[in-house]
Scaffold this motif. Structure first.
Motif, PDB file in Angstrom:
ATOM      1  N   THR A   1      23.671   7.136  -6.652  1.00 40.95           N
ATOM      2  CA  THR A   1      24.379   7.479  -4.946  1.00 40.95           C
ATOM      3  C   THR A   1      22.943   7.906  -4.430  1.00 40.95           C
ATOM      4  O   THR A   1      21.886   7.853  -5.433  1.00 40.95           O
ATOM      5  CB  THR A   1      25.026   8.232  -5.634  1.00 40.95           C
ATOM      6  OG1 THR A   1      25.456   9.422  -4.605  1.00 40.95           O
ATOM      7  CG2 THR A   1      24.709   9.446  -7.025  1.00 40.95           C
ATOM      8  N   PHE A   2      22.955   9.041  -3.438  1.00 43.49           N
ATOM      9  CA  PHE A   2      21.238   9.411  -3.128  1.00 43.49           C
ATOM     10  C   PHE A   2      20.863  10.619  -4.279  1.00 43.49           C
ATOM     11  O   PHE A   2      22.225  11.304  -4.575  1.00 43.49           O
ATOM     12  CB  PHE A   2      22.265  10.384  -1.950  1.00 43.49           C
ATOM     13  CG  PHE A   2      20.412  10.470  -0.948  1.00 43.49           C
ATOM     14  CD1 PHE A   2      19.522  10.056  -1.309  1.00 43.49           C
ATOM     15  CD2 PHE A   2      21.351  12.176  -0.453  1.00 43.49           C
ATOM     16  CE1 PHE A   2      19.091  10.997   0.007  1.00 43.49           C
ATOM     17  CE2 PHE A   2      20.360  12.601   0.458  1.00 43.49           C
ATOM     18  CZ  PHE A   2      18.597  12.053   0.163  1.00 43.49           C
TER      19      PHE A   2
ATOM     20  N   ALA B   1      29.755  13.521   1.790  1.00 44.12           N
ATOM     21  CA  ALA B   1      29.353  13.521   2.522  1.00 44.12           C
ATOM     22  C   ALA B   1      29.403  11.858   3.283  1.00 44.12           C
ATOM     23  O   ALA B   1      28.609  12.465   4.780  1.00 44.12           O
ATOM     24  CB  ALA B   1      27.584  13.187   1.791  1.00 44.12           C
ATOM     25  N   GLU B   2      29.599  10.573   3.041  1.00 44.70           N
ATOM     26  CA  GLU B   2      29.428  10.236   3.665  1.00 44.70           C
ATOM     27  C   GLU B   2      30.715   9.615   4.620  1.00 44.70           C
ATOM     28  O   GLU B   2      30.933   8.150   5.089  1.00 44.70           O
ATOM     29  CB  GLU B   2      28.577   8.660   3.086  1.00 44.70           C
ATOM     30  CG  GLU B   2      27.689   8.499   2.414  1.00 44.70           C
ATOM     31  CD  GLU B   2      26.952   7.666   1.631  1.00 44.70           C
ATOM     32  OE1 GLU B   2      27.175   6.803   1.332  1.00 44.70           O
ATOM     33  OE2 GLU B   2      25.510   7.778   1.026  1.00 44.70           O
TER      34      GLU B   2
ATOM     35  N   ASN C   1      22.687  21.760   6.015  1.00 47.88           N
ATOM     36  CA  ASN C   1      22.986  19.837   4.709  1.00 47.88           C
ATOM     37  C   ASN C   1      23.307  19.794   4.375  1.00 47.88           C
ATOM     38  O   ASN C   1      24.051  21.148   3.510  1.00 47.88           O
ATOM     39  CB  ASN C   1      21.698  19.562   4.953  1.00 47.88           C
ATOM     40  CG  ASN C   1      20.842  20.865   3.646  1.00 47.88           C
ATOM     41  OD1 ASN C   1      21.175  20.655   2.460  1.00 47.88           O
ATOM     42  ND2 ASN C   1      19.824  21.434   3.895  1.00 47.88           N
ATOM     43  N   GLY C   2      24.077  18.921   3.768  1.00 43.90           N
ATOM     44  CA  GLY C   2      24.781  18.202   2.917  1.00 43.90           C
ATOM     45  C   GLY C   2      24.602  18.658   1.838  1.00 43.90           C
ATOM     46  O   GLY C   2      25.148  19.072   0.750  1.00 43.90           O
ATOM     47  N   THR C   3      23.109  18.664   1.174  1.00 48.86           N
ATOM     48  CA  THR C   3      23.028  18.911  -0.156  1.00 48.86           C
ATOM     49  C   THR C   3      23.139  20.478  -0.575  1.00 48.86           C
ATOM     50  O   THR C   3      24.049  21.012  -1.214  1.00 48.86           O
ATOM     51  CB  THR C   3      21.647  18.647  -0.295  1.00 48.86           C
ATOM     52  OG1 THR C   3      21.190  17.903   0.340  1.00 48.86           O
ATOM     53  CG2 THR C   3      20.977  18.894  -1.991  1.00 48.86           C
TER      54      THR C   3
ATOM     55  N   SER D   1      28.088  15.712   5.007  1.00 53.44           N
ATOM     56  CA  SER D   1      26.462  15.609   5.194  1.00 53.44           C
ATOM     57  C   SER D   1      26.849  15.001   6.798  1.00 53.44           C
ATOM     58  O   SER D   1      27.919  14.657   7.318  1.00 53.44           O
ATOM     59  CB  SER D   1      25.706  14.997   5.057  1.00 53.44           C
ATOM     60  OG  SER D   1      24.642  14.772   5.889  1.00 53.44           O
TER      61      SER D   1
ATOM     62  N   LYS E   1      23.903  10.197   9.849  1.00 51.97           N
ATOM     63  CA  LYS E   1      25.534  10.063   9.031  1.00 51.97           C
ATOM     64  C   LYS E   1      26.057   9.480  10.553  1.00 51.97           C
ATOM     65  O   LYS E   1      25.507   9.366  11.618  1.00 51.97           O
ATOM     66  CB  LYS E   1      25.778  11.470   8.440  1.00 51.97           C
ATOM     67  CG  LYS E   1      25.640  11.747   6.886  1.00 51.97           C
ATOM     68  CD  LYS E   1      25.274  10.816   6.105  1.00 51.97           C
ATOM     69  CE  LYS E   1      25.422  10.786   4.809  1.00 51.97           C
ATOM     70  NZ  LYS E   1      23.827  11.275   4.148  1.00 51.97           N
TER      71      LYS E   1
ATOM     72  N   ASP F   1      31.962  14.314  -3.190  1.00 51.18           N
ATOM     73  CA  ASP F   1      30.899  13.939  -2.311  1.00 51.18           C
ATOM     74  C   ASP F   1      31.471  13.217  -0.724  1.00 51.18           C
ATOM     75  O   ASP F   1      30.962  11.509  -2.107  1.00 51.18           O
ATOM     76  CB  ASP F   1      29.002  13.216  -3.434  1.00 51.18           C
ATOM     77  CG  ASP F   1      27.543  13.448  -2.111  1.00 51.18           C
ATOM     78  OD1 ASP F   1      28.745  13.741  -1.404  1.00 51.18           O
ATOM     79  OD2 ASP F   1      27.006  13.308  -3.007  1.00 51.18           O
TER      80      ASP F   1
HETATM   81  C1  LIG Z   1      23.593  12.239   2.662  1.00 45.06           C
HETATM   82  C2  LIG Z   1      24.170  12.448   1.484  1.00 45.06           C
HETATM   83  C3  LIG Z   1      23.903  13.978   0.969  1.00 45.06           C
HETATM   84  C4  LIG Z   1      23.286  15.449   1.431  1.00 45.06           C
HETATM   85  O1  LIG Z   1      23.743  15.364   2.686  1.00 45.06           O
HETATM   86  P1  LIG Z   1      22.100  16.261   3.521  1.00 45.06           P
HETATM   87  O2  LIG Z   1      22.509  16.888   5.277  1.00 45.06           O
HETATM   88  O3  LIG Z   1      21.367  15.146   4.038  1.00 45.06           O
HETATM   89  O4  LIG Z   1      21.224  17.067   3.155  1.00 45.06           O
HETATM   90  C5  LIG Z   1      24.686  14.063  -0.152  1.00 45.06           C
HETATM   91  N1  LIG Z   1      25.015  12.915  -1.052  1.00 45.06           N
HETATM   92  C6  LIG Z   1      25.029  11.475  -0.408  1.00 45.06           C
HETATM   93  C7  LIG Z   1      26.155  10.803  -1.504  1.00 45.06           C
HETATM   94  C8  LIG Z   1      25.024  11.272   0.657  1.00 45.06           C
HETATM   95  O5  LIG Z   1      24.510   9.932   1.290  1.00 45.06           O
END
Ligand SMILES: *Cc1c(COP(=O)(O)O)cnc(C)c1O
Length: 387
Positions: A100-101, A190-191, A74-76, A212, A217, A188
């Motif tokens: 942020t997330f 991720a998005e 996963n992204g985390t 991510s 996404k 980051d």
């Molecule tokens: C989605 C997201 C993550 C983490 O991704 P996961 O795949 O859900 O673990 C990290 N940072 C941001 C800003 C995100 O939007």
């Protein structure tokens, strides 16, 4: 009911497709997804080794122009790996936006480092780099081995820019600040697959970055992520850490440090390969949706659609309606009324410095974030909406 909230609902009903519910962001599988998944099942290659993982990494590196991509669960986990290969040490502080997330800051905590929260721009959720520069001037002591926070005595080793909702951060300005203070950059991203800053894909600017591929996404592998980096040694290290640090010792399994089980399974990568094939179409459709929202809301005073920054091309992952002034009541009315019409809008994240595990963390003045909390409404943004 104020007329603004009902005007907004009218505009949305007029412009969105006439389906029963409009999710915030749903995945579509219009390409080779089923073929590739069947192939995984037929060959029984569903788990942590397989050709689709290698292909997904190759295709992702190709698309983003980053030399190496290392797929993860996963992204985390990708963020965690990115911080580890950047040598973020226990006790370090890492600058991260409050808006942020939670995963951005959680990954820092996994390294036993401390998230140190920074503010957003007055009219944009991305980090305010001028304000960060001024702040560092006040709190930092430059030492030969890096930047020390005069208040805590800890090293500020890195900053984690987040390309919020897919809008690229001004990486050139951030790069200048970080060079001056000897601070590493871990993006980051991720998005932000499909988002470019001055023609260069996001994820290319720091020591390492993370993407991510969660179900909500721009493209999805079910669950999934990837570390991106340009350095051969660091890429190797990320892959090693993600595969329980297994050493190549033939028939006698051996692990040379405490590793992680973060490798993306083949079945998820298969989905990702099929999604990547459609990415340019998806990006086109998402841009059309953003244009649709922008022109639809042009006539309403007091609200606007968040647009891509100068010198950037955004993937418009999640479209954003932004109120000119913070107004919790109006924000709530808009959220309630749209959701009661099954248009699934959503408020922005609770700022991280207000979450229980982070309330005592170091932070700068966060007045823009505290305003934006009551100004932002995310709009449905799936690829099929501009029809
Ligand atoms: C989605 C997201 C993550 C983490 O991704 P996961 O795949 O859900 O673990 C990290 N940072 C941001 C800003 C995100 O939007």
């Amino acid at each position: 009911m104020t007329s603004i909230a009902s005007n907004i609902v009218t505009i949305l009903l007029d412009n969105l497709p006439g389906q029963k519910t409009i999710p915030l962001h749903e995945p579509f599988f219009n390409g080779n997804e089923k073929n590739y998944l069947n192939d995984c099942i037929d060959t029984r290659m569903v788990s942590s080794i397989g050709a689709y993982v290698d292909r997904f990494e190759h295709d992702l590196a190709q698309f983003t122009g980053v030399r190496y991509a290392i797929a993860s669960v996963n992204g985390t986990s990708a963020l965690h790996l990115a911080l580890l290969i950047a040598d973020i040490m226990p006790g370090d502080e890492v600058l991260v936006p409050s808006l942020t997330f939670a995963a951005s800051a959680n990954a820092i905590s996994y390294c036993n480092a401390t998230p140190h929260f920074i503010d957003s721009c007055p009219d944009h959720p991305n980090m305010d780099i001028d304000k960060l520069n001024t702040y560092l001037g006040e709190i930092c002591q430059k030492k030969p081995d890096g930047c020390i926070n005069k208040i805590s005595g800890n090293k500020i080793s890195a900053v984690m820019p987040v390309h919020v909702f897919g809008h690229p951060v001004d990486m050139e300005s951030l790069g200048e600040v970080c060079e001056n203070y000897n601070i590493k950059i871990i993006e980051d991203a991720a998005e932000s697959i499909g988002s470019y800053y001055k023609g260069k894909h996001t994820g290319n600017f720091g020591i390492a970055s993370a993407m991510s591929f969660n179900g909500n996404k721009t493209i999805t592998t079910g669950g999934g992520g990837a570390v991106l980096c340009n350095d051969t040694q660091l890429a190797r290290k990320a892959k090693h850490l993600s595969t329980t640090a297994r050493a190549d010792t033939g028939l006698h399994p051996f692990h040379d440090q405490t590793g992680y089980n973060y490798r993306m399974p083949n079945i998820n990568a298969a989905l990702g390969c099929a999604q990547l094939e459609q990415l340019s179409d998806i990006l086109e459709e998402k841009r059309q949706t953003a244009n649709m929202y922008r022109s639809a809301f042009q006539s309403i005073n007091g609200v606007s659609i968040l647009w891509e920054p100068d010198h950037a091309k955004s993937n418009f992952w999640l479209n954003t309606l932004i109120l000119e002034h913070a107004d919790p009541d109006l924000q709530k009315q808009i959220l309630d009324l749209t959701n009661s019409h099954n248009i699934f809008t959503r408020a922005v994240w609770t700022p991280l410095h207000q979450l229980p595990m982070f309330v005592n963390n170091p932070k700068m003045d966060l007045s823009a974030v505290e305003q934006l909390k009551h100004r932002i409404i995310n709009l449905p943004s799936s690829r099929n909406l501009a029809g």
